[in-house]
Write a protein that holds these residues in place. Structure first.
Motif, PDB file in Angstrom:
ATOM      1  N   SER A   1       0.938  -1.625  -0.307  1.00 59.83           N
ATOM      2  CA  SER A   1       0.086  -0.348   0.191  1.00 59.83           C
ATOM      3  C   SER A   1       0.652   1.100   0.101  1.00 59.83           C
ATOM      4  CB  SER A   1      -0.480  -0.557   1.378  1.00 59.83           C
ATOM      5  OG  SER A   1      -1.941   0.730   1.659  1.00 59.83           O
ATOM      6  N   ILE A   2       0.785   2.288  -1.108  1.00 55.54           N
ATOM      7  CA  ILE A   2       1.944   3.539  -0.702  1.00 55.54           C
ATOM      8  C   ILE A   2       0.485   4.837  -1.447  1.00 55.54           C
ATOM      9  CG2 ILE A   2       3.604   2.281  -1.927  1.00 55.54           C
ATOM     10  CD1 ILE A   2       3.092   2.592  -4.653  1.00 55.54           C
ATOM     11  N   SER A   3       1.524   5.585  -0.690  1.00 57.73           N
ATOM     12  CA  SER A   3       0.796   6.972  -1.115  1.00 57.73           C
ATOM     13  C   SER A   3       1.273   8.081  -2.208  1.00 57.73           C
ATOM     14  CB  SER A   3       0.648   7.458   0.143  1.00 57.73           C
ATOM     15  OG  SER A   3      -0.338   6.878   1.136  1.00 57.73           O
ATOM     16  N   PHE A   4       0.545   8.544  -2.794  1.00 58.09           N
ATOM     17  CA  PHE A   4       1.318   9.362  -3.964  1.00 58.09           C
ATOM     18  C   PHE A   4       0.913  10.912  -3.754  1.00 58.09           C
ATOM     19  CE2 PHE A   4       0.128   5.512  -6.182  1.00 58.09           C
ATOM     20  CZ  PHE A   4       1.764   5.283  -6.773  1.00 58.09           C
TER      21      PHE A   4
ATOM     22  N   TYR B   1      -1.947   1.569 -19.591  1.00 60.74           N
ATOM     23  CA  TYR B   1      -1.964   0.936 -19.127  1.00 60.74           C
ATOM     24  C   TYR B   1      -3.095   0.313 -18.491  1.00 60.74           C
ATOM     25  CZ  TYR B   1       2.845   2.151 -18.996  1.00 60.74           C
ATOM     26  OH  TYR B   1       4.215   2.641 -19.433  1.00 60.74           O
ATOM     27  N   SER B   2      -2.840  -0.761 -17.693  1.00 60.87           N
ATOM     28  CA  SER B   2      -4.219  -1.281 -17.601  1.00 60.87           C
ATOM     29  C   SER B   2      -4.958  -0.915 -15.662  1.00 60.87           C
ATOM     30  CB  SER B   2      -4.613  -3.152 -17.876  1.00 60.87           C
ATOM     31  OG  SER B   2      -3.647  -3.781 -17.216  1.00 60.87           O
ATOM     32  N   SER B   3      -3.502  -0.366 -15.150  1.00 56.31           N
ATOM     33  CA  SER B   3      -3.586   0.248 -13.464  1.00 56.31           C
ATOM     34  C   SER B   3      -2.922   0.267 -13.495  1.00 56.31           C
ATOM     35  CB  SER B   3      -4.135  -1.551 -12.835  1.00 56.31           C
ATOM     36  OG  SER B   3      -2.568  -1.967 -12.684  1.00 56.31           O
ATOM     37  N   LYS B   4      -2.646   0.863 -12.024  1.00 54.89           N
ATOM     38  CA  LYS B   4      -1.964   1.541 -11.391  1.00 54.89           C
ATOM     39  C   LYS B   4      -0.354   0.497 -11.092  1.00 54.89           C
ATOM     40  CE  LYS B   4      -4.278   5.708  -9.230  1.00 54.89           C
ATOM     41  NZ  LYS B   4      -4.624   5.975  -8.125  1.00 54.89           N
ATOM     42  N   SER B   5      -1.015  -0.112 -11.165  1.00 50.50           N
ATOM     43  CA  SER B   5       0.258  -1.060 -10.923  1.00 50.50           C
ATOM     44  C   SER B   5       0.879  -1.626 -11.746  1.00 50.50           C
ATOM     45  CB  SER B   5      -0.448  -2.610 -10.307  1.00 50.50           C
ATOM     46  OG  SER B   5      -1.088  -1.775  -8.395  1.00 50.50           O
TER      47      SER B   5
END
Length: 79
Positions: free
Chosen positions: A5-8, A25-29
């Protein structure tokens, strides 16, 4: 695969969302993993060049120009 879990910051989060919304991209990950992969490849290039420079400094002499070394680096990492 580990889950994190990370915050931006707001600007970074908005940029990430825009990349996903553009269907690049399909996701942030997926995007974050790609950015990390790119950073690791860049670091490998930097490390390779630094090692070449150390060897050159220790030997005191090289016949290769800066351009030659750069071309060799590009060939090694760009296929």
């Amino acid at each position: 695969m580990g889950r994190q879990s990370i915050s931006f910051t707001k600007p970074n989060d908005e940029w990430l969302k825009a990349q996903v919304e553009s269907e690049e991209y399909s996701s942030k990950s997926e995007l974050v993993n790609d950015l990390i992969r790119q950073a690791r490849q860049q670091q490998a290039r930097i490390d390779w060049i630094a090692e070449k420079l150390k060897k050159a400094e220790k030997s005191g002499f090289t016949t290769k120009s800066k351009g030659d070394i750069l071309a060799e680096s590009r060939q090694r990492y760009n296929g």
